[in-house]
Design a protein around this motif. Structure first.
Motif, short mmCIF file in Angstrom:
data_model
loop_
_atom_site.label_atom_id
_atom_site.label_comp_id
_atom_site.label_asym_id
_atom_site.label_seq_id
_atom_site.Cartn_x
_atom_site.Cartn_y
_atom_site.Cartn_z
N ILE A 29 78.68 3.75 62.19
CA ILE A 29 79.15 2.40 61.94
C ILE A 29 80.62 2.28 62.31
N SER A 30 81.42 3.26 61.86
CA SER A 30 82.85 3.25 62.12
C SER A 30 83.39 4.67 62.02
N ILE A 31 84.42 4.96 62.83
CA ILE A 31 85.07 6.27 62.76
C ILE A 31 86.45 6.16 62.11
N VAL A 32 86.74 5.04 61.50
CA VAL A 32 88.05 4.80 60.90
C VAL A 32 88.44 5.89 59.92
N LYS A 77 86.64 1.92 70.17
CA LYS A 77 85.83 2.55 71.21
C LYS A 77 85.19 3.84 70.74
N LYS A 78 85.47 4.25 69.50
CA LYS A 78 84.94 5.49 68.94
C LYS A 78 85.26 6.67 69.85
N THR A 79 86.50 6.74 70.27
CA THR A 79 86.91 7.72 71.26
C THR A 79 88.21 8.43 70.87
N LEU A 80 88.25 9.72 71.13
CA LEU A 80 89.43 10.54 70.95
C LEU A 80 89.93 10.95 72.33
N TYR A 81 91.26 10.99 72.50
CA TYR A 81 91.86 11.34 73.79
C TYR A 81 92.84 12.49 73.64
N LEU A 82 93.01 13.21 74.73
CA LEU A 82 94.07 14.20 74.82
C LEU A 82 94.68 14.11 76.21
N GLN A 83 95.91 13.63 76.28
CA GLN A 83 96.64 13.57 77.53
C GLN A 83 97.43 14.86 77.67
#
Length: 119
Positions: A29-32, A77-83
């Motif tokens: 439902i949510s990743i908050v 977007k339910k997304t994790l990033y690593l730059q």
């Protein structure tokens, strides 16, 4: 059923950049309320925590990547990033994302994406 899928890995030259993503899907439902971590593991080496971001947005980094890597999240977007910038050969490894839930337990793991830094 929850699935985490990493993407963005590949072969890059020293000094280059790469951006990784981890998308959560399934019965969500949510990743908050989730906390997220990026881990990496090289062959014959212990898995290490590279970066971590709490549910309230506090970020922590492995000393060797500070100033070069940036962890971020997009809850909508339910997304994790690593730059990853200024990559060097010691950054080589399989990178995994991990989601930790406030209820505890093992959380969720992705299958990993290979990052190879080589000249």
């Amino acid at each position: 059923q929850v699935q985490l899928v990493e993407s963005g890995g590949g072969l890059v030259r020293p000094g280059g950049s790469l951006s990784l993503s981890c998308v959560a899907s399934g019965s969500i439902i949510s990743i908050v309320s989730w906390s997220w971590g990026w881990y990496r593991q090289a062959p014959g080496k212990q898995r290490e925590l590279v970066a971590f971001v709490t549910s309230w947005g506090a970020a922590n980094y492995l000393d060797s990547v500070k100033g070069r890597f940036t962890i971020s999240r997009d809850n909508a977007k339910k997304t994790l990033y690593l730059q990853m910038d200024s990559l060097n050969v010691t950054d080589t490894g399989v990178y995994y994302c991990n989601a930790k839930l406030p209820e505890g337990g093992p959380g969720y793991w992705g299958q990993g994406t290979q990052v190879t830094v080589s000249s």
